[in-house]
Structure formats: C-alpha cells, structure tokens
Design a protein around this motif. Structure first.
Motif, PDB file in Angstrom:
ATOM      1  N   GLN A   1       7.627 103.247  18.368  1.00 56.88           N
ATOM      2  CA  GLN A   1       7.411 102.855  19.851  1.00 56.88           C
ATOM      3  C   GLN A   1       8.314 103.391  20.677  1.00 56.88           C
ATOM      4  O   GLN A   1       9.542 103.324  20.556  1.00 56.88           O
ATOM      5  CB  GLN A   1       7.688 101.180  19.670  1.00 56.88           C
ATOM      6  N   LEU A   2       7.945 103.987  21.661  1.00 61.17           N
ATOM      7  CA  LEU A   2       8.468 104.690  22.662  1.00 61.17           C
ATOM      8  C   LEU A   2       8.861 103.674  23.774  1.00 61.17           C
ATOM      9  O   LEU A   2       8.154 102.763  24.201  1.00 61.17           O
ATOM     10  CB  LEU A   2       7.763 105.864  23.341  1.00 61.17           C
ATOM     11  N   PRO A   3       9.975 103.967  24.458  1.00 59.52           N
ATOM     12  CA  PRO A   3      10.411 102.993  25.304  1.00 59.52           C
ATOM     13  C   PRO A   3       9.474 102.969  26.649  1.00 59.52           C
ATOM     14  O   PRO A   3       9.130 104.079  26.852  1.00 59.52           O
ATOM     15  CB  PRO A   3      11.930 103.374  25.843  1.00 59.52           C
TER      16      PRO A   3
ATOM     17  N   ASP B   1       9.981 103.303  29.831  1.00 64.68           N
ATOM     18  CA  ASP B   1      10.160 104.249  30.796  1.00 64.68           C
ATOM     19  C   ASP B   1      10.091 105.886  30.280  1.00 64.68           C
ATOM     20  O   ASP B   1      10.528 106.858  30.861  1.00 64.68           O
ATOM     21  CB  ASP B   1      11.783 104.038  31.269  1.00 64.68           C
ATOM     22  N   ALA B   2       9.554 105.896  28.878  1.00 62.98           N
ATOM     23  CA  ALA B   2       9.498 107.279  28.420  1.00 62.98           C
ATOM     24  C   ALA B   2       8.030 107.825  28.913  1.00 62.98           C
ATOM     25  O   ALA B   2       7.070 107.191  29.260  1.00 62.98           O
ATOM     26  CB  ALA B   2       9.324 107.185  26.863  1.00 62.98           C
ATOM     27  N   ALA B   3       8.136 109.110  29.111  1.00 64.06           N
ATOM     28  CA  ALA B   3       6.984 110.051  29.379  1.00 64.06           C
ATOM     29  C   ALA B   3       5.967 109.866  28.344  1.00 64.06           C
ATOM     30  O   ALA B   3       6.635 110.044  26.996  1.00 64.06           O
ATOM     31  CB  ALA B   3       7.215 111.452  29.980  1.00 64.06           C
ATOM     32  N   GLY B   4       4.582 110.044  28.653  1.00 64.08           N
ATOM     33  CA  GLY B   4       3.915 110.363  27.264  1.00 64.08           C
ATOM     34  C   GLY B   4       4.135 111.489  26.660  1.00 64.08           C
ATOM     35  O   GLY B   4       4.494 112.518  27.249  1.00 64.08           O
ATOM     36  N   LEU B   5       3.808 111.630  25.401  1.00 63.61           N
ATOM     37  CA  LEU B   5       3.743 112.583  24.601  1.00 63.61           C
ATOM     38  C   LEU B   5       2.417 113.448  24.432  1.00 63.61           C
ATOM     39  O   LEU B   5       1.426 112.897  24.494  1.00 63.61           O
ATOM     40  CB  LEU B   5       4.037 112.264  23.174  1.00 63.61           C
ATOM     41  N   SER B   6       2.524 114.511  24.545  1.00 64.78           N
ATOM     42  CA  SER B   6       1.724 115.498  24.321  1.00 64.78           C
ATOM     43  C   SER B   6       1.114 115.281  22.829  1.00 64.78           C
ATOM     44  O   SER B   6       1.584 114.819  21.912  1.00 64.78           O
ATOM     45  CB  SER B   6       2.017 117.264  24.363  1.00 64.78           C
ATOM     46  N   ASP B   7      -0.223 115.866  22.507  1.00 64.22           N
ATOM     47  CA  ASP B   7      -0.778 115.590  21.172  1.00 64.22           C
ATOM     48  C   ASP B   7      -0.002 116.256  20.054  1.00 64.22           C
ATOM     49  O   ASP B   7       0.002 115.768  18.961  1.00 64.22           O
ATOM     50  CB  ASP B   7      -2.306 116.403  21.325  1.00 64.22           C
TER      51      ASP B   7
ATOM     52  N   GLU C   1       2.830 104.329  19.437  1.00 58.62           N
ATOM     53  CA  GLU C   1       2.743 103.505  20.599  1.00 58.62           C
ATOM     54  C   GLU C   1       3.535 104.003  21.942  1.00 58.62           C
ATOM     55  O   GLU C   1       4.696 104.305  21.903  1.00 58.62           O
ATOM     56  CB  GLU C   1       3.334 102.222  20.269  1.00 58.62           C
ATOM     57  N   GLN C   2       2.844 104.522  22.572  1.00 58.88           N
ATOM     58  CA  GLN C   2       3.208 105.173  24.086  1.00 58.88           C
ATOM     59  C   GLN C   2       3.288 104.086  25.149  1.00 58.88           C
ATOM     60  O   GLN C   2       2.310 103.086  25.148  1.00 58.88           O
ATOM     61  CB  GLN C   2       2.504 106.391  24.355  1.00 58.88           C
ATOM     62  N   PRO C   3       3.939 104.160  26.121  1.00 57.37           N
ATOM     63  CA  PRO C   3       3.964 103.542  27.478  1.00 57.37           C
ATOM     64  C   PRO C   3       2.398 103.604  27.824  1.00 57.37           C
ATOM     65  O   PRO C   3       1.549 104.502  27.949  1.00 57.37           O
ATOM     66  CB  PRO C   3       4.861 104.157  28.447  1.00 57.37           C
ATOM     67  N   GLY C   4       2.252 102.295  28.397  1.00 60.02           N
ATOM     68  CA  GLY C   4       0.688 102.027  29.172  1.00 60.02           C
ATOM     69  C   GLY C   4      -0.242 101.655  27.866  1.00 60.02           C
ATOM     70  O   GLY C   4      -1.510 101.682  27.998  1.00 60.02           O
TER      71      GLY C   4
END
Length: 66
Positions: A4-6, A8-14, A43-46
């Motif tokens: 689980q990303l915080p 405020d983290a930017a989304g990760l590339s594939d 799990e990314q932000p959004g």
C-alpha cells in the motif's frame, strides 16, 4: 499480499509495479519455501490496483527463491 503506497505518493509506472510485485513475491517465497506461488497487489493513491502473481515474474528470480 499487498503493498500500500502512501496517499501522497505519485502513481507507479507499470514497470515499477511489476518490479515491486516480483520483489515482494520472491521475498515471501524465500521466507516460506513451502509456498508454490505468491500473489501481490499494489494499492496506489486514488484506488488504483495493480499487481501480478509470482508465476509471471522472471524465471531466474523464481528459481533462486527455491
């Protein structure tokens, strides 16, 4: 398993999702050699979900875990 990303983290590339998923999956399989495979979800932000099963990771990484 889940990463689980915080918020405020930017989304990760594939590619980053694949690398993170495989790293965690192989580490988990090394912790418990009786596991035949591992599924990792990122799990990314959004609410964006991504991930992969260990069977989709590079073969040499999976071989080294056994």
């Amino acid at each position: 398993m889940s990463i689980q990303l915080p918020e405020d983290a930017a989304g990760l590339s594939d590619l980053a999702v694949d690398q993170s998923s495989c790293t965690v999956a192989v580490a988990r399989m090394r912790q418990d050699p009786t596991l035949g495979s591992a599924q990792v979800t990122v799990e990314q932000p959004g609410g964006r979900l991504a991930g992969r099963p260990s069977e989709d990771c590079p073969a040499d990484a999976a071989r080294r875990s056994r």
